[in-house]
Design a protein around this motif. Sequence first.
Motif, PDB file in Angstrom:
ATOM      1  N   ARG A   1       0.872  -1.180   0.000  1.00 27.44           N
ATOM      2  CA  ARG A   1       0.000   0.000   0.000  1.00 27.44           C
ATOM      3  C   ARG A   1       0.906   1.225   0.000  1.00 27.44           C
ATOM      4  NH1 ARG A   1      -2.099   3.210   4.134  1.00 27.44           N
ATOM      5  NH2 ARG A   1      -4.051   4.277   3.601  1.00 27.44           N
ATOM      6  N   ASN A   2       0.740   2.071  -0.992  1.00 28.22           N
ATOM      7  CA  ASN A   2       1.677   3.162  -1.223  1.00 28.22           C
ATOM      8  C   ASN A   2       0.932   4.508  -1.208  1.00 28.22           C
ATOM      9  OD1 ASN A   2       4.099   4.438  -1.925  1.00 28.22           O
ATOM     10  ND2 ASN A   2       3.546   4.390  -4.093  1.00 28.22           N
ATOM     11  N   PRO A   3       0.802   5.163  -0.048  1.00 27.19           N
ATOM     12  CA  PRO A   3      -0.005   6.379   0.026  1.00 27.19           C
ATOM     13  C   PRO A   3       0.676   7.643  -0.468  1.00 27.19           C
ATOM     14  CG  PRO A   3       0.856   5.834   2.190  1.00 27.19           C
ATOM     15  CD  PRO A   3       1.295   4.743   1.264  1.00 27.19           C
ATOM     16  N   PHE A   4       2.008   7.679  -0.491  1.00 20.30           N
ATOM     17  CA  PHE A   4       2.693   8.939  -0.780  1.00 20.30           C
ATOM     18  C   PHE A   4       3.560   8.845  -2.041  1.00 20.30           C
ATOM     19  CE2 PHE A   4       2.260   8.767   3.945  1.00 20.30           C
ATOM     20  CZ  PHE A   4       1.216   9.681   4.022  1.00 20.30           C
ATOM     21  N   ASP A   5       4.821   8.434  -1.877  1.00 17.69           N
ATOM     22  CA  ASP A   5       5.761   8.428  -2.993  1.00 17.69           C
ATOM     23  C   ASP A   5       5.773   7.084  -3.707  1.00 17.69           C
ATOM     24  OD1 ASP A   5       6.778  11.084  -2.519  1.00 17.69           O
ATOM     25  OD2 ASP A   5       7.728  10.257  -0.724  1.00 17.69           O
ATOM     26  N   LYS A   6       6.420   7.067  -4.852  1.00 20.47           N
ATOM     27  CA  LYS A   6       6.517   5.848  -5.634  1.00 20.47           C
ATOM     28  C   LYS A   6       7.374   4.807  -4.917  1.00 20.47           C
ATOM     29  CE  LYS A   6       5.953   7.863 -10.249  1.00 20.47           C
ATOM     30  NZ  LYS A   6       6.577   8.058 -11.575  1.00 20.47           N
ATOM     31  N   THR A   7       7.016   3.545  -5.145  1.00 19.17           N
ATOM     32  CA  THR A   7       7.821   2.426  -4.662  1.00 19.17           C
ATOM     33  C   THR A   7       8.046   1.480  -5.829  1.00 19.17           C
ATOM     34  OG1 THR A   7       6.945   2.581  -2.426  1.00 19.17           O
ATOM     35  CG2 THR A   7       7.944   0.498  -3.046  1.00 19.17           C
ATOM     36  N   VAL A   8       9.258   0.955  -5.949  1.00 23.70           N
ATOM     37  CA  VAL A   8       9.610   0.070  -7.053  1.00 23.70           C
ATOM     38  C   VAL A   8       9.817  -1.337  -6.513  1.00 23.70           C
ATOM     39  CG1 VAL A   8      11.246  -0.414  -8.901  1.00 23.70           C
ATOM     40  CG2 VAL A   8      10.668   1.951  -8.342  1.00 23.70           C
ATOM     41  N   LEU A   9       9.040  -2.301  -7.021  1.00 23.38           N
ATOM     42  CA  LEU A   9       9.198  -3.710  -6.697  1.00 23.38           C
ATOM     43  C   LEU A   9       9.812  -4.385  -7.920  1.00 23.38           C
ATOM     44  CD1 LEU A   9       5.680  -4.329  -5.121  1.00 23.38           C
ATOM     45  CD2 LEU A   9       7.795  -3.882  -3.901  1.00 23.38           C
ATOM     46  N   SER A  10      10.834  -5.199  -7.705  1.00 18.34           N
ATOM     47  CA  SER A  10      11.520  -5.771  -8.856  1.00 18.34           C
ATOM     48  C   SER A  10      12.033  -7.166  -8.554  1.00 18.34           C
ATOM     49  CB  SER A  10      12.699  -4.867  -9.269  1.00 18.34           C
ATOM     50  OG  SER A  10      13.665  -4.817  -8.237  1.00 18.34           O
ATOM     51  N   ASN A  11      12.387  -7.878  -9.636  1.00 19.39           N
ATOM     52  CA  ASN A  11      13.135  -9.125  -9.520  1.00 19.39           C
ATOM     53  C   ASN A  11      14.101  -9.175 -10.694  1.00 19.39           C
ATOM     54  OD1 ASN A  11      11.606  -9.788 -11.725  1.00 19.39           O
ATOM     55  ND2 ASN A  11      10.465 -11.425 -10.740  1.00 19.39           N
ATOM     56  N   LYS A  12      14.585 -10.338 -11.061  1.00 17.68           N
ATOM     57  CA  LYS A  12      15.632 -10.423 -12.078  1.00 17.68           C
ATOM     58  C   LYS A  12      15.128 -10.056 -13.463  1.00 17.68           C
ATOM     59  CE  LYS A  12      18.234 -14.011  -9.623  1.00 17.68           C
ATOM     60  NZ  LYS A  12      18.740 -15.401  -9.661  1.00 17.68           N
ATOM     61  N   THR A  13      13.844 -10.216 -13.715  1.00 17.43           N
ATOM     62  CA  THR A  13      13.333 -10.018 -15.081  1.00 17.43           C
ATOM     63  C   THR A  13      12.267  -8.936 -15.193  1.00 17.43           C
ATOM     64  OG1 THR A  13      11.651 -11.751 -14.750  1.00 17.43           O
ATOM     65  CG2 THR A  13      13.780 -12.432 -15.644  1.00 17.43           C
ATOM     66  N   MET A  14      11.715  -8.457 -14.069  1.00 19.37           N
ATOM     67  CA  MET A  14      10.602  -7.512 -14.120  1.00 19.37           C
ATOM     68  C   MET A  14      10.776  -6.404 -13.090  1.00 19.37           C
ATOM     69  SD  MET A  14       7.425 -10.189 -14.512  1.00 19.37           S
ATOM     70  CE  MET A  14       8.230 -11.571 -13.702  1.00 19.37           C
ATOM     71  N   THR A  15      10.199  -5.229 -13.412  1.00 17.34           N
ATOM     72  CA  THR A  15      10.173  -4.110 -12.478  1.00 17.34           C
ATOM     73  C   THR A  15       8.752  -3.567 -12.421  1.00 17.34           C
ATOM     74  OG1 THR A  15      12.462  -3.495 -12.954  1.00 17.34           O
ATOM     75  CG2 THR A  15      11.080  -1.821 -11.933  1.00 17.34           C
ATOM     76  N   LEU A  16       8.242  -3.405 -11.199  1.00 17.99           N
ATOM     77  CA  LEU A  16       6.874  -2.943 -10.990  1.00 17.99           C
ATOM     78  C   LEU A  16       6.924  -1.630 -10.215  1.00 17.99           C
ATOM     79  CD1 LEU A  16       3.962  -4.055 -11.534  1.00 17.99           C
ATOM     80  CD2 LEU A  16       3.963  -4.804  -9.155  1.00 17.99           C
ATOM     81  N   THR A  17       6.386  -0.567 -10.811  1.00 21.00           N
ATOM     82  CA  THR A  17       6.382   0.741 -10.177  1.00 21.00           C
ATOM     83  C   THR A  17       4.991   1.055  -9.676  1.00 21.00           C
ATOM     84  OG1 THR A  17       8.134   1.506 -11.657  1.00 21.00           O
ATOM     85  CG2 THR A  17       6.905   3.185 -10.467  1.00 21.00           C
ATOM     86  N   LEU A  18       4.870   1.266  -8.356  1.00 25.61           N
ATOM     87  CA  LEU A  18       3.593   1.598  -7.739  1.00 25.61           C
ATOM     88  C   LEU A  18       3.439   3.111  -7.682  1.00 25.61           C
ATOM     89  CD1 LEU A  18       4.164  -1.354  -6.791  1.00 25.61           C
ATOM     90  CD2 LEU A  18       2.984  -0.783  -4.675  1.00 25.61           C
ATOM     91  N   GLY A  19       2.368   3.610  -8.278  1.00 27.27           N
ATOM     92  CA  GLY A  19       2.109   5.039  -8.251  1.00 27.27           C
ATOM     93  C   GLY A  19       1.594   5.487  -6.896  1.00 27.27           C
ATOM     94  N   GLU A  20       1.481   6.789  -6.736  1.00 28.91           N
ATOM     95  CA  GLU A  20       0.977   7.361  -5.487  1.00 28.91           C
ATOM     96  C   GLU A  20      -0.458   6.903  -5.233  1.00 28.91           C
ATOM     97  OE1 GLU A  20       0.140  11.821  -3.630  1.00 28.91           O
ATOM     98  OE2 GLU A  20       1.324  11.559  -5.461  1.00 28.91           O
ATOM     99  N   LYS A  21      -0.767   6.599  -3.966  1.00 34.41           N
ATOM    100  CA  LYS A  21      -2.101   6.162  -3.519  1.00 34.41           C
ATOM    101  C   LYS A  21      -2.519   4.864  -4.203  1.00 34.41           C
ATOM    102  CE  LYS A  21      -3.690  10.843  -2.489  1.00 34.41           C
ATOM    103  NZ  LYS A  21      -4.700  11.900  -2.744  1.00 34.41           N
TER     104      LYS A  21
END
Length: 356
Positions: free
Chosen positions: A133-153
């Motif tokens: 749950r990302n209420p404020f700034d961006k958070t990046v979740l990643s592994n060896k082959t993929m990157t997932l960027t969570l936007g605000e809120k």
Amino acid sequence: MVDFKSDKKIVIGLLIALILQVALLLWHLGLIDFLQSDTQKKQGQIAGTIENIENSLKRRPVDGLIWEESRQNETLNYYDSILTLSQSTASIKLNNGTQISLSENTLVTLEPPEKGRENEIRVQFTKGKLRARNPFDKTVLSNKTMTLTLGEKSEVNLGKVSDDNLSIEVLKGEVTLNQNGQSVNLSENEFLEVNGDVQNKLTLDQTLEWESKPAERIYTHQNKENVILKWTGQAERVEILGGESEKKKIDLNPGQTELTLTLELGAHEIFLISQNRRSPSLFTEIWQAPPLHLLRPQPRNRLLFGEHQFLWTALPDIKTYKVVLQGQTENLSFESAENSLLIQLNKEDDFKWSVW
């Protein structure tokens, strides 16, 4: 004749050696960092805090060889690896306000932000299930082959079995997946299943709703447990993703709206599929029930009429115990907040007693 020039060189050499030794000592103590790389500088920086632990949470620093037991309210540093074991959950809060809930058998590593993106925190997601749950700034979740960027809120559920297998459910906000140089944007109530280079995007079907569902956690003394599912709407199949096993698919008959599932120990995600649409995910955990040892009365004790104390071993975090006496002519049931209870027996019977 005294050679003052030679003495001067010796003194200067000794002073330089002394300065280098002092500098080396201060570097070892962490008081100066001119010899440290960017990675070494950030290893001691705080990345977040452990908010809650149920059962066990292991942590290992980047230069550590041993997994250490963690406690609630402990701080987490960049490059720490965090692991939940079987029948364990945890929640952490990162410096940017992002909250991450870890299911059992989940492994993540906290990484510092890249240059120019100081507000972001990167989380290396290796295996398991988590909710971010990302209420404020961006958070990046990643592994060896993929990157997932969570936007605000934004809020997202993730499940991962291997490096090239990922399930993404967007509950709120927007999420962007980058894989092999290509981007996929997901918005609220959208789902994406990634299996290698194959991506399957689904949307929420408002007509598929869970009418009867199991508890979020079920304790059993067996290795598996039966759960009853009921829903409204027309579904083609039920899919179950649980533990580290492959996804299980069960085809449904036309008009079928009820199913009994046998689930093994572990965390399970269950959803209904109708063409390219699906229901909201249903999450349930099957945990091994901790054993209770009956202390008093002893087996085959004969109890006379009157008041008797029933006693059993205590378990942590239990709100209520239920004592059940099953007799030949009647069954009795009592509740207690403690691990003992005084029970009045006014009738002769052959009772068997148990605690739930």
